[in-house]
Design a protein around this motif. Structure first.
Motif, PDB file in Angstrom:
ATOM      1  N   LEU A  93     -20.401  27.721   5.287  1.00 46.72           N
ATOM      2  CA  LEU A  93     -19.292  26.777   5.156  1.00 46.72           C
ATOM      3  C   LEU A  93     -19.490  25.864   3.950  1.00 46.72           C
ATOM      4  N   MET A  94     -20.709  25.357   3.786  1.00 50.01           N
ATOM      5  CA  MET A  94     -20.986  24.465   2.658  1.00 50.01           C
ATOM      6  C   MET A  94     -20.804  25.210   1.341  1.00 50.01           C
ATOM      7  N   GLU A  95     -21.263  26.429   1.257  1.00 47.83           N
ATOM      8  CA  GLU A  95     -21.101  27.210   0.026  1.00 47.83           C
ATOM      9  C   GLU A  95     -19.632  27.523  -0.235  1.00 47.83           C
ATOM     10  N   LYS A  96     -18.918  27.885   0.806  1.00 47.65           N
ATOM     11  CA  LYS A  96     -17.500  28.241   0.662  1.00 47.65           C
ATOM     12  C   LYS A  96     -16.681  27.068   0.116  1.00 47.65           C
ATOM     13  N   TYR A  97     -16.890  25.888   0.658  1.00 49.46           N
ATOM     14  CA  TYR A  97     -16.050  24.754   0.291  1.00 49.46           C
ATOM     15  C   TYR A  97     -16.566  23.950  -0.897  1.00 49.46           C
ATOM     16  N   SER A  98     -17.802  24.168  -1.307  1.00 45.62           N
ATOM     17  CA  SER A  98     -18.319  23.419  -2.464  1.00 45.62           C
ATOM     18  C   SER A  98     -18.143  24.186  -3.758  1.00 45.62           C
ATOM     19  N   ARG A  99     -17.737  25.423  -3.660  1.00 46.71           N
ATOM     20  CA  ARG A  99     -17.662  26.314  -4.832  1.00 46.71           C
ATOM     21  C   ARG A  99     -16.912  25.688  -6.001  1.00 46.71           C
ATOM     22  N   TYR A 100     -15.743  25.143  -5.766  1.00 45.31           N
ATOM     23  CA  TYR A 100     -14.923  24.629  -6.865  1.00 45.31           C
ATOM     24  C   TYR A 100     -15.207  23.163  -7.188  1.00 45.31           C
ATOM     25  N   LEU A 101     -15.981  22.493  -6.338  1.00 44.70           N
ATOM     26  CA  LEU A 101     -16.322  21.102  -6.624  1.00 44.70           C
ATOM     27  C   LEU A 101     -17.320  20.990  -7.769  1.00 44.70           C
ATOM     28  N   ALA A 102     -17.952  22.078  -8.136  1.00 41.62           N
ATOM     29  CA  ALA A 102     -18.895  22.071  -9.256  1.00 41.62           C
ATOM     30  C   ALA A 102     -18.205  21.711 -10.568  1.00 41.62           C
ATOM     31  N   PHE A 103     -16.895  21.861 -10.608  1.00 37.96           N
ATOM     32  CA  PHE A 103     -16.140  21.565 -11.826  1.00 37.96           C
ATOM     33  C   PHE A 103     -15.610  20.130 -11.856  1.00 37.96           C
ATOM     34  N   LYS A 104     -15.851  19.368 -10.794  1.00 34.98           N
ATOM     35  CA  LYS A 104     -15.402  17.980 -10.730  1.00 34.98           C
ATOM     36  C   LYS A 104     -16.432  17.061 -11.379  1.00 34.98           C
ATOM     37  N   THR A 105     -15.937  15.977 -11.939  1.00 28.01           N
ATOM     38  CA  THR A 105     -16.848  14.983 -12.509  1.00 28.01           C
ATOM     39  C   THR A 105     -17.239  13.983 -11.427  1.00 28.01           C
ATOM     40  N   ARG A 106     -18.259  13.211 -11.723  1.00 30.99           N
ATOM     41  CA  ARG A 106     -18.702  12.180 -10.786  1.00 30.99           C
ATOM     42  C   ARG A 106     -17.583  11.175 -10.528  1.00 30.99           C
ATOM     43  N   ASP A 107     -16.847  10.799 -11.580  1.00 32.39           N
ATOM     44  CA  ASP A 107     -15.758   9.831 -11.432  1.00 32.39           C
ATOM     45  C   ASP A 107     -14.632  10.364 -10.551  1.00 32.39           C
ATOM     46  N   GLU A 108     -14.305  11.635 -10.709  1.00 27.04           N
ATOM     47  CA  GLU A 108     -13.250  12.234  -9.868  1.00 27.04           C
ATOM     48  C   GLU A 108     -13.656  12.231  -8.398  1.00 27.04           C
ATOM     49  N   LEU A 109     -14.894  12.603  -8.129  1.00 28.23           N
ATOM     50  CA  LEU A 109     -15.372  12.616  -6.745  1.00 28.23           C
ATOM     51  C   LEU A 109     -15.459  11.208  -6.173  1.00 28.23           C
ATOM     52  N   PHE A 110     -15.947  10.271  -6.978  1.00 24.92           N
ATOM     53  CA  PHE A 110     -16.024   8.880  -6.531  1.00 24.92           C
ATOM     54  C   PHE A 110     -14.636   8.355  -6.177  1.00 24.92           C
ATOM     55  N   TYR A 111     -13.669   8.639  -7.017  1.00 23.66           N
ATOM     56  CA  TYR A 111     -12.308   8.156  -6.789  1.00 23.66           C
ATOM     57  C   TYR A 111     -11.757   8.670  -5.459  1.00 23.66           C
ATOM     58  N   VAL A 112     -11.919   9.967  -5.210  1.00 26.23           N
ATOM     59  CA  VAL A 112     -11.409  10.543  -3.958  1.00 26.23           C
ATOM     60  C   VAL A 112     -12.105   9.919  -2.756  1.00 26.23           C
ATOM     61  N   LEU A 113     -13.420   9.789  -2.827  1.00 28.12           N
ATOM     62  CA  LEU A 113     -14.171   9.258  -1.689  1.00 28.12           C
ATOM     63  C   LEU A 113     -13.948   7.770  -1.474  1.00 28.12           C
ATOM     64  N   SER A 114     -13.664   7.049  -2.527  1.00 30.34           N
ATOM     65  CA  SER A 114     -13.504   5.599  -2.370  1.00 30.34           C
ATOM     66  C   SER A 114     -12.072   5.189  -2.031  1.00 30.34           C
ATOM     67  N   ARG A 115     -11.095   6.011  -2.343  1.00 34.23           N
ATOM     68  CA  ARG A 115      -9.693   5.603  -2.161  1.00 34.23           C
ATOM     69  C   ARG A 115      -8.977   6.225  -0.970  1.00 34.23           C
ATOM     70  N   ARG A 116      -9.500   7.317  -0.440  1.00 34.89           N
ATOM     71  CA  ARG A 116      -8.839   7.938   0.704  1.00 34.89           C
ATOM     72  C   ARG A 116      -9.064   7.092   1.944  1.00 34.89           C
ATOM     73  N   THR A 117      -8.049   7.015   2.778  1.00 40.02           N
ATOM     74  CA  THR A 117      -8.155   6.189   3.978  1.00 40.02           C
ATOM     75  C   THR A 117      -8.571   6.977   5.215  1.00 40.02           C
ATOM     76  N   ASP A 118      -8.545   8.302   5.144  1.00 38.75           N
ATOM     77  CA  ASP A 118      -8.921   9.109   6.307  1.00 38.75           C
ATOM     78  C   ASP A 118     -10.319   9.708   6.168  1.00 38.75           C
ATOM     79  N   ILE A 119     -11.145   9.094   5.349  1.00 36.71           N
ATOM     80  CA  ILE A 119     -12.466   9.642   5.064  1.00 36.71           C
ATOM     81  C   ILE A 119     -13.333   9.709   6.321  1.00 36.71           C
ATOM     82  N   SER A 120     -13.281   8.693   7.177  1.00 30.23           N
ATOM     83  CA  SER A 120     -14.158   8.707   8.349  1.00 30.23           C
ATOM     84  C   SER A 120     -13.757   9.793   9.336  1.00 30.23           C
ATOM     85  N   ILE A 121     -12.466  10.064   9.481  1.00 29.40           N
ATOM     86  CA  ILE A 121     -12.012  11.146  10.355  1.00 29.40           C
ATOM     87  C   ILE A 121     -12.546  12.479   9.834  1.00 29.40           C
TER      88      ILE A 121
END
Length: 132
Positions: A93-121
């Motif tokens: 599962l981790m390999e399947k869903y992380s495959r395309y995240l390798a192309f994301k920058t640290r800032d893009e990932l930070f933005y998604v994780l810091s601004r989404r409101t349903d992160i805890s769910i």
């Protein structure tokens, strides 16, 4: 990737706890200073994470969003989680869903994780599926 997610589990639990505090503070009489302080705490936890940790956390979120069925009810905030059988292992599962995240920058990932409101769910569901 799964081992990294295991190491990030404590940080994800801390973020879940902070989000619960934010929801509780915003639910009553919103104290802007308290909410801002809690959001800053969450941002600091995320800022202190490496790119690899952010990828692992985002992957856990995606597993939580994608591996269970979710039914949204139009016009409301209600979400029903439909428990579907999981056929892949935690590592797969981790390999399947992380495959395309390798192309994301640290800032893009930070933005998604810091601004989404349903992160805890998503974290809770992903951590449950991955047995973290």
């Amino acid at each position: 990737m799964y081992l990294l997610a295991q190491r990030c589990a404590t940080k994800m639990r801390s973020i879940i706890s902070i989000e619960h505090e934010i929801a509780a503070a915003a639910g009553g009489t919103p104290d802007k200073e308290t909410v801002d302080r809690l959001e800053n705490e969450k941002d600091q936890l995320l800022q202190s994470s490496t790119l690899e940790e952010l990828v692992a956390m985002r992957t856990v979120m995606i597993v939580g969003e994608s591996e269970r069925g979710r039914r949204l009810f139009p016009g409301t905030d209600n979400i029903e989680i439909i428990h579907l059988p999981i056929e892949l292992s935690e590592h797969e599962l981790m390999e399947k869903y992380s495959r395309y995240l390798a192309f994301k920058t640290r800032d893009e990932l930070f933005y998604v994780l810091s601004r989404r409101t349903d992160i805890s769910i998503c974290f809770r569901e992903g951590m449950d599926i991955l047995k973290l």
